[in-house]
Design an enzyme around this catalytic site. Structure first.
Site, short mmCIF file in Angstrom:
data_model
loop_
_atom_site.label_atom_id
_atom_site.label_comp_id
_atom_site.label_asym_id
_atom_site.label_seq_id
_atom_site.Cartn_x
_atom_site.Cartn_y
_atom_site.Cartn_z
N CYS A 179 0.81 -1.22 0.00
CA CYS A 179 0.00 0.00 0.00
C CYS A 179 0.85 1.27 0.00
O CYS A 179 0.31 2.37 -0.20
CB CYS A 179 -0.93 0.01 1.21
SG CYS A 179 -2.14 -1.33 1.19
N HIS A 226 -13.89 9.10 -7.39
CA HIS A 226 -12.94 9.22 -8.50
C HIS A 226 -11.85 10.26 -8.21
O HIS A 226 -11.54 11.11 -9.03
CB HIS A 226 -13.66 9.54 -9.82
CG HIS A 226 -14.37 8.34 -10.39
ND1 HIS A 226 -15.55 7.85 -9.88
CD2 HIS A 226 -14.03 7.54 -11.43
CE1 HIS A 226 -15.92 6.80 -10.58
NE2 HIS A 226 -15.01 6.58 -11.52
#
Length: 300
Positions: A179, A226
């Protein structure tokens, strides 16, 4: 030899389904006011849902290893609830929803959950009840009280990178693993927002559902969807956007606006992937509420 578990406490759940329709329209309001208040839900002849009911019950195990005989549970739910509601128009089923009576209210998810509780409580040792109107809207009732919990589910897609700017890439990877890779990665987040409040005796609502949904859309979904959270959402420029921190920030964004609706934010749950989710309780005293009932309803 005594039976194993005899006398020990246990929580059990039973699931049931029914299909029904309803209409949100109050006779004391004009047509225009009903449309403004309830939107498409005020359009005659109404609309329908496939409801899912989870009933949680508790008690000591008997000598047969059961809290209750499930055949008796099934019969009680069928006779008191599903046989009376399935393929019915809810506004015309139970006196609770007779709007010609001053005490009649609209058959909202939360009001229907309370009405079901009151019919099952004399038959079963209830500790919790969850009623799904859709997969994105459900209500929890934990007692014969006008208080209920209402949850809405929505989603947003976003990317993030887990890294602390003061650390080296090597140190960040030691903490966050993959990550921490420099270009980030994305998730389709599921967001559950749970509010708590009193059911209005006439509208049947804990809060205005359309207002709640608009708040979540305006304050969370639209700004987050988004985006690359680290770069596009100012808060995460200095705060690592873990699922936990995202949930906390959402709770902070929503607490005051939801309070203005007359309800209280109870919990925010952010599911990052099928294997990873974070929950934040916005009102810590409520952590002491019948946890076994809530956990059973989730598992049910």
């Amino acid at each position: 030899m005594p039976s194993h578990g005899h006398g020990r406490p246990c929580v059990i759940t039973r699931r049931a389904t029914f299909s029904a329709s309803h209409l949100y329209w109050l006779p004391e309001l004009s047509d225009d006011d009903n449309r403004a208040r309830f939107g498409p839900c005020s359009m005659a002849p109404g609309h329908g849902h496939n409801y899912e009911l989870i009933v949680a019950m508790a008690g000591p195990l008997d000598a047969d290893g059961m809290v209750l005989n499930l055949s008796e549970v099934k019969h009680a739910i069928r006779s008191e609830v599903t046989a009376q509601l399935d393929f019915r128009f809810l506004n015309e089923t139970w006196p609770d929803f007779d709007l010609t009576r001053p005490q009649g209210c609209l058959p909202t998810t939360e009001a229907l959950g309370l009405a079901i509780w009151r019919r099952l409580a004399p038959q079963l040792p209830l500790v919790g009840l969850r009623l799904f109107e859709t997969s994105n809207l459900w209500a929890d009732v934990l007692a014969d009280s006008m208080e209920a919990f209402l949850t809405i589910r929505t989603h947003f897609a976003a990317a993030h990178r887990l890294a602390r700017p003061e650390l080296s890439q090597e140190d960040n990877e030691a903490i966050y693993g993959k990550c921490a890779r420099p270009h980030g990665h994305g998730h389709n987040y599921l967001l559950d927002v749970t509010v708590r409040g009193s059911i209005d005796p006439r509208t049947g609502m804990v809060c205005d559902l359309a207002v709640l949904q608009q708040l979540v859309d305006d304050l969370v979904v639209e700004p987050f969807d988004h985006t690359f959270l680290n770069k596009d959402v100012a808060f995460f420029a200095t705060c690592v956007p873990t699922a936990e921190n995202i949930a906390l920030h959402i709770a902070d964004l929503l607490t005051a606006p939801i309070a203005a609706t007359g309800a209280r934010l109870h919990k925010v749950r952010v599911q990052e992937s099928p294997n990873n989710a974070a929950e934040v309780f916005a009102e810590s005293p409520q952590l002491e509420m019948v946890p076994a009932a809530l956990e059973a309803l989730v598992a049910g």
